[in-house]
Design a protein around this motif. Structure first.
Motif, mmCIF file in Angstrom:
data_model
loop_
_atom_site.group_PDB
_atom_site.id
_atom_site.type_symbol
_atom_site.label_atom_id
_atom_site.label_comp_id
_atom_site.label_asym_id
_atom_site.label_seq_id
_atom_site.Cartn_x
_atom_site.Cartn_y
_atom_site.Cartn_z
ATOM 1 N N ASP A 198 0.864 -1.182 0.000
ATOM 2 C CA ASP A 198 0.000 0.000 0.000
ATOM 3 C C ASP A 198 0.897 1.226 0.000
ATOM 4 O OD1 ASP A 198 -2.050 1.797 0.158
ATOM 5 O OD2 ASP A 198 -2.829 1.117 2.083
ATOM 6 N N PHE A 199 1.198 1.749 -1.177
ATOM 7 C CA PHE A 199 2.216 2.775 -1.368
ATOM 8 C C PHE A 199 1.987 3.987 -0.465
ATOM 9 C CE2 PHE A 199 4.327 6.341 -3.383
ATOM 10 C CZ PHE A 199 5.468 5.811 -3.954
ATOM 11 N N ALA A 200 0.791 4.567 -0.514
ATOM 12 C CA ALA A 200 0.541 5.802 0.248
ATOM 13 C C ALA A 200 -0.729 5.757 1.084
ATOM 14 C CB ALA A 200 0.498 7.003 -0.701
ATOM 15 N N GLY A 201 -1.426 4.613 1.125
ATOM 16 C CA GLY A 201 -2.476 4.500 2.116
ATOM 17 C C GLY A 201 -3.906 4.389 1.656
ATOM 18 N N ALA A 322 -2.951 3.630 -3.564
ATOM 19 C CA ALA A 322 -2.317 2.359 -3.189
ATOM 20 C C ALA A 322 -1.098 2.047 -4.045
ATOM 21 C CB ALA A 322 -3.330 1.219 -3.289
ATOM 22 N N GLU A 323 -1.088 2.498 -5.306
ATOM 23 C CA GLU A 323 0.059 2.256 -6.182
ATOM 24 C C GLU A 323 0.101 3.298 -7.291
ATOM 25 O OE1 GLU A 323 3.077 1.933 -7.170
ATOM 26 O OE2 GLU A 323 3.011 -0.017 -6.175
ATOM 27 N N PRO A 324 0.665 4.472 -7.021
ATOM 28 C CA PRO A 324 0.731 5.520 -8.041
ATOM 29 C C PRO A 324 2.023 5.527 -8.851
ATOM 30 C CG PRO A 324 1.290 6.432 -5.920
ATOM 31 C CD PRO A 324 1.042 4.967 -5.691
ATOM 32 N N LEU A 325 2.948 4.604 -8.562
ATOM 33 C CA LEU A 325 4.241 4.630 -9.243
ATOM 34 C C LEU A 325 4.281 3.737 -10.469
ATOM 35 C CD1 LEU A 325 7.214 5.458 -9.437
ATOM 36 C CD2 LEU A 325 7.744 3.630 -7.793
ATOM 37 N N THR A 326 3.798 2.506 -10.369
ATOM 38 C CA THR A 326 3.983 1.531 -11.454
ATOM 39 C C THR A 326 2.992 1.650 -12.608
ATOM 40 O OG1 THR A 326 2.670 -0.103 -10.217
ATOM 41 C CG2 THR A 326 5.062 -0.140 -9.915
ATOM 42 N N VAL A 367 -14.804 2.583 -0.161
ATOM 43 C CA VAL A 367 -15.039 1.755 -1.346
ATOM 44 C C VAL A 367 -13.932 1.952 -2.386
ATOM 45 C CG1 VAL A 367 -16.635 1.254 -3.225
ATOM 46 C CG2 VAL A 367 -17.524 1.737 -0.929
ATOM 47 N N ALA A 368 -13.619 3.208 -2.709
ATOM 48 C CA ALA A 368 -12.542 3.454 -3.674
ATOM 49 C C ALA A 368 -11.193 3.016 -3.118
ATOM 50 C CB ALA A 368 -12.507 4.932 -4.065
ATOM 51 N N GLY A 369 -11.023 3.090 -1.790
ATOM 52 C CA GLY A 369 -9.773 2.629 -1.185
ATOM 53 C C GLY A 369 -9.594 1.136 -1.321
ATOM 54 N N ILE A 370 -10.675 0.384 -1.136
ATOM 55 C CA ILE A 370 -10.610 -1.070 -1.329
ATOM 56 C C ILE A 370 -10.279 -1.402 -2.781
ATOM 57 C CG2 ILE A 370 -12.007 -3.170 -1.364
ATOM 58 C CD1 ILE A 370 -13.473 -2.074 1.100
ATOM 59 N N TRP A 371 -10.960 -0.728 -3.711
ATOM 60 C CA TRP A 371 -10.693 -0.971 -5.128
ATOM 61 C C TRP A 371 -9.226 -0.671 -5.459
ATOM 62 C CZ3 TRP A 371 -10.218 -2.742 -9.651
ATOM 63 C CH2 TRP A 371 -9.694 -1.979 -10.704
ATOM 64 N N GLY A 372 -8.722 0.466 -5.020
ATOM 65 C CA GLY A 372 -7.342 0.825 -5.333
ATOM 66 C C GLY A 372 -6.344 -0.191 -4.808
ATOM 67 N N THR A 373 -6.607 -0.723 -3.623
ATOM 68 C CA THR A 373 -5.709 -1.728 -3.049
ATOM 69 C C THR A 373 -5.771 -3.034 -3.827
ATOM 70 O OG1 THR A 373 -6.120 -0.709 -0.880
ATOM 71 C CG2 THR A 373 -5.045 -2.861 -0.901
ATOM 72 N N LEU A 374 -6.971 -3.418 -4.243
ATOM 73 C CA LEU A 374 -7.115 -4.625 -5.060
ATOM 74 C C LEU A 374 -6.449 -4.474 -6.423
ATOM 75 C CD1 LEU A 374 -10.827 -5.669 -4.384
ATOM 76 C CD2 LEU A 374 -8.775 -6.933 -3.708
ATOM 77 N N ALA A 375 -6.402 -3.249 -6.932
ATOM 78 C CA ALA A 375 -5.874 -3.019 -8.281
ATOM 79 C C ALA A 375 -4.355 -3.052 -8.349
ATOM 80 C CB ALA A 375 -6.376 -1.670 -8.808
#
Length: 445
Positions: A198-201, A322-326, A367-375
Motif C-alpha cells: 500500500d504505497f501511500a495509504g 495504493a500504487e501511483p508509481l507503477t 469503497v474506492a480505497g478497497i478498489w485501489g488496493t485490489l488493483a
C-alpha cells in the motif's frame, strides 16, 4: 515490495542507520565531532530526503483546509461553524496523540509483529540525527497522515454528533487504532512480511477512516428527518457549492504531497523521476474520476451533479493512492475512473440502506480505497491478490471491531448525539455559540 519506512535505506551508512530508522526513544549520540559525522553520511541524500518530507508534510497539512471547506460547503448553514471547529480541533488533537503514543506504536520495535512500543516520541539532537533523513520531518509527515484518517470520519457523521464525544473518539483513533494497523505494513509488521503493498495509504489511511466513519454512521444513526417513513430520501442541500468545490481542489492539490512524498526519498535521479511519475499518475487518476462521474450522472440521471463530480475526483485520488508509481498513464486513468464509478453507484446504495453519509466519505475513502488496493497487482508484478485481500480484510475487521466498541462505549457513557431540539436548531448555536451565517441560519432548516 516496498515498506514505507525501508524505502529510504541506501546501504551507505550501516553503522549509523539504527539511529533514526525506527524512531528509537533514546537515539545514540555521535561521539565524533560534527564535521566527522557529516563526512560519514551522504549530505545531499539527507538534505533532499528531509526536504521531501518537509514539503510533502506541508501539502498534506493543507489538505486539512480542503476537508474543512468541503465539509463546510456540504453541510447545512446551521452546522458550518461546527464543521470548522471539528476540523481544526481534530487536526490538533490527532497530531498531539500521534506524538504522545501513535508514532512509537506504529514504528518502534514492530519487527514483524502486531504493534510497536508505548511512549512519547523523542527527537535526537540535530548533531546526532544523521540517518537518511531528519527524524523530526519524518514525524511531521507521518502525523499529517494520521490527522487525515480522522478528517474522513468528521464529514460522514456531520450534523448529529457533539464536539467532545467526537474528539474523544478522534483521540483513540489517532493514538491507538490507526497506528496499530499502520504498523502492520509501514512499520515492518506482519502484513509487510505477508507481501501486502500500500504505497501511500488507500487501505492504511483512507479505508481506516472509511471503516471508522461507517461504524460511526451506523451507531449514531441518520440525521433526523433524512429518511421518511415511506423510505423516501429527504434532500438536505449543503450551504455552499463554491466552498465545497474549493475544498475539493485543495484536497487534489495536497494529494501531490500525500502520494508524491510517499516515495520517501529524493536523493537520487531515480527517486526524483519516481516522484514525478507518482505526481502525474495522481493527477491523471483524479481527472479521469471527474469525467467518468459526469458521464455516468448524465447517463443515469440526465443531469450532472456537481457534488458527484467533486467526489469523483476524490474517488480517483483515493484509488490511485495504493500504487501511483507503477501504472502507465492509461492505467492510472482506468484505476481512477473505476474508483469514481464506484462512488457514483455506492452513494444511492447507502441511502437505500439508510446509512447517512453527509459528504460521501464512505464511497470515496472506503469503497474506492478497497478498489485501489485490489488493483495494485494489475500494475505491480511484485504483488499478488492474495496478500492484498488479506490486508484489506485484516485492516477492515480490526477497525470495524475496534471503532465499533469505541463508539458504543462513548455513546453509553457520555452520549454522542445532541437532543432533537438542539439538532433542529443547529449545532452552531447549541454547541459552538457562533453561527457561520447568522443572517440566514435562523431561517434555514
Amino acid at each position: 515490495m516496498r515498506l514505507k519506512r525501508t524505502l529510504l535505506t541506501t546501504g551507505l551508512m550501516t553503522a549509523l542507520a539504527a539511529t533514526a530508522a525506527f524512531a528509537q526513544e533514546t537515539a545514540p549520540a555521535v561521539e565524533a565531532a560534527p564535521e566527522a559525522a557529516e563526512a560519514a553520511i551522504d549530505v545531499n541524500f539527507y538534505v533532499f530526503n528531509t526536504l521531501l518530507f518537509f514539503l510533502g508534510g506541508i501539502l498534506v497539512m493543507w489538505m486539512a483546509a480542503g476537508f474543512t471547506m468541503l465539509e463546510a460547503g456540504l453541510v447545512r448553514s446551521k452546522n458550518v461553524s461546527m464543521q470548522c471547529l471539528k476540523n481544526i480541533s481534530l487536526y490538533s488533537l490527532g497530531v498531539l496523540m500521534y506524538w504522545v503514543i501513535g508514532y512509537n506504536l506504529m514504528y518502534t520495535g514492530v519487527d514483524g509483529g502486531w504493534f510497536g512500543s508505548l511512549g512519547l516520541m523523542s527527537f535526537p539532537d540535530p548533531a546526532s540525527d544523521t540517518g537518511d533523513y531528519s527524524l523530526a520531518t519524518d514525524f511531521f509527515y507521518q502525523s499529517m497522515f494520521c490527522a487525515t484518517a480522522a478528517s474522513i470520519v468528521s464529514g460522514t457523521v456531520a450534523e448529529r454528533v457533539r464536539i467532545w464525544p467526537f474528539l474523544l473518539f478522534v483521540a483513540i483513533l489517532c493514538g491507538v487504532f490507526y497506528p496499530i494497523t499502520g504498523s502492520w505494513q509501514w512499520g515492518g509488521g506482519w502484513l509487510s512480511e505477508a507481501g501486502f503493498s500500500d504505497f501511500a495509504g488507500s487501505t492504511l489511511v483512507h479505508s481506516v477512516g472509511g471503516w471508522a466513519a461507517l461504524t460511526g454512521a451506523l451507531i449514531i444513526g441518520a440525521r433526523r428527518g433524512r429518511y421518511g417513513a415511506d423510505g423516501r430520501v429527504v434532500a438536505m442541500p449543503g450551504s455552499s457549492i463554491p466552498l465545497a468545490t474549493l475544498g475539493a481542489f485543495i484536497l487534489w492539490f495536497g494529494w501531490f504531497g500525500f502520494n508524491g512524498a510517499s516515495q520517501l526519498a529524493l536523493g537520487t535521479l531515480e527517486d526524483a523521476a519516481s516522484v514525478g511519475r507518482v505526481v502525474v499518475n495522481t493527477n491523471t487518476a483524479a481527472a479521469a474520476g471527474v469525467l467518468v462521474s459526469m458521464v455516468l450522472m448524465q447517463v443515469l440521471y440526465k443531469k450532472v451533479d456537481v457534488t458527484m463530480a467533486l467526489n469523483g475526483a476524490l474517488g480517483g485520488l483515493v484509488a490511485i493512492t495504493a500504487e501511483p508509481l507503477t501504472p502507465t498513464f492509461l492505467s492510472a486513468a482506468v484505476i481512477g475512473g473505476i474508483g469514481a464509478a464506484l462512488v457514483v453507484f455506492t452513494v444511492p446504495l447507502l441511502d437505500k440502506l439508510k446509512i447517512d453519509d453527509v459528504v460521501g466519505a464512505i464511497p470515496v475513502h472506503l469503497v474506492a480505497g478497497i478498489w485501489g488496493t485490489l488493483a495494485v497487482p494489475f500494475t505491480n508484478p511484485d504483488t499478488n491478490f492474495g496478500s492484498q485481500i488479506t490486508g484489506i480484510v485484516a485492516v477492515g475487521a480490526f477497525t470495524v471491531v475496534a471503532t465499533g466498541i469505541a463508539w458504543f462505549v462513548i455513546k453509553a457513557v457520555i452520549g454522542l448525539r445532541p437532543t432533537e431540539e438542539e439538532e433542529a436548531l443547529g449545532l452552531d448555536r447549541s454547541e459552538v455559540g457562533v453561527e457561520a451565517y447568522p443572517e440566514f441560519s435562523s431561517t434555514r432548516i
